[in-house]
Design a protein around this motif. Structure first.
Motif, short mmCIF file in Angstrom:
data_model
loop_
_atom_site.label_atom_id
_atom_site.label_comp_id
_atom_site.label_asym_id
_atom_site.label_seq_id
_atom_site.Cartn_x
_atom_site.Cartn_y
_atom_site.Cartn_z
N PRO A 1 0.80 -1.23 0.00
CA PRO A 1 0.00 0.00 0.00
C PRO A 1 0.84 1.28 0.00
CG PRO A 1 0.00 -1.00 2.16
CD PRO A 1 0.73 -1.95 1.26
N ALA A 2 2.14 1.16 0.28
CA ALA A 2 3.02 2.34 0.29
C ALA A 2 4.33 1.98 -0.40
CB ALA A 2 3.26 2.80 1.72
N PRO A 3 4.31 1.79 -1.72
CA PRO A 3 5.52 1.33 -2.42
C PRO A 3 6.70 2.31 -2.35
CG PRO A 3 3.82 1.91 -3.99
CD PRO A 3 3.20 1.98 -2.64
N ASP A 4 6.44 3.57 -2.09
CA ASP A 4 7.52 4.55 -2.00
C ASP A 4 8.23 4.53 -0.64
OD1 ASP A 4 7.03 5.35 -4.58
OD2 ASP A 4 5.68 6.97 -3.98
N ASP A 5 7.65 3.84 0.33
CA ASP A 5 8.26 3.75 1.66
C ASP A 5 9.35 2.68 1.62
OD1 ASP A 5 8.96 3.50 4.30
OD2 ASP A 5 6.90 3.22 5.04
N GLU A 6 10.58 3.11 1.51
CA GLU A 6 11.70 2.17 1.37
C GLU A 6 12.09 1.51 2.68
OE1 GLU A 6 14.94 3.92 -0.75
OE2 GLU A 6 13.66 4.58 -2.38
N GLU A 7 11.54 1.96 3.80
CA GLU A 7 11.88 1.37 5.09
C GLU A 7 10.91 0.29 5.53
OE1 GLU A 7 12.94 4.02 8.19
OE2 GLU A 7 13.89 5.43 6.83
N ARG A 8 9.77 0.18 4.86
CA ARG A 8 8.77 -0.82 5.22
C ARG A 8 8.36 -1.60 3.98
NH1 ARG A 8 6.00 0.37 10.42
NH2 ARG A 8 4.67 -1.32 9.78
N THR A 9 7.98 -2.83 4.19
CA THR A 9 7.47 -3.66 3.10
C THR A 9 6.37 -4.56 3.66
OG1 THR A 9 8.13 -5.13 1.30
CG2 THR A 9 9.15 -5.53 3.44
N VAL A 10 5.70 -5.28 2.80
CA VAL A 10 4.66 -6.20 3.25
C VAL A 10 4.99 -7.61 2.77
CG1 VAL A 10 2.79 -4.51 3.38
CG2 VAL A 10 3.20 -5.69 1.24
N VAL A 11 4.61 -8.59 3.59
CA VAL A 11 4.77 -10.00 3.24
C VAL A 11 3.47 -10.72 3.58
CG1 VAL A 11 7.27 -10.05 3.55
CG2 VAL A 11 5.79 -10.58 5.47
#
Length: 84
Positions: A29-39
């Motif tokens: 939901p926030a692809p520009d957030d380089e510090e967080r990702t989803v799995v």
């Protein structure tokens, strides 16, 4: 889409002969957030339904941090019949 606890459940249109092989991908939901990702983690699969949970992860020096994703994360599920 995920619920409040980051989970989503699919009920198959008809029961399968055996639990299927699954592939699940979350849409970040926030692809520009380089510090967080989803799995996506498979929590349950039966002949009639599957449940997955989406987690948000953040790298942290020495240890990582994860928490359930919030409501509204899109998840794509592909179901393949299990071969004998």
């Amino acid at each position: 889409m995920t619920g409040e606890d980051g989970r989503v459940r699919w009920n198959f249109p008809h029961p399968l002969a055996r639990p299927p092989v699954l592939s699940a991908l979350a849409v970040d939901p926030a692809p520009d957030d380089e510090e967080r990702t989803v799995v996506v983690v498979l929590e349950a699969v039966t002949t009639s339904y599957a449940v997955v949970r989406v987690w948000r992860t953040r790298a942290r020096r020495g240890s990582g941090v994860s928490s359930p994703a919030s409501e509204g994360v899109h998840v794509h599920l592909v179901v393949h019949p299990a071969s004998e």
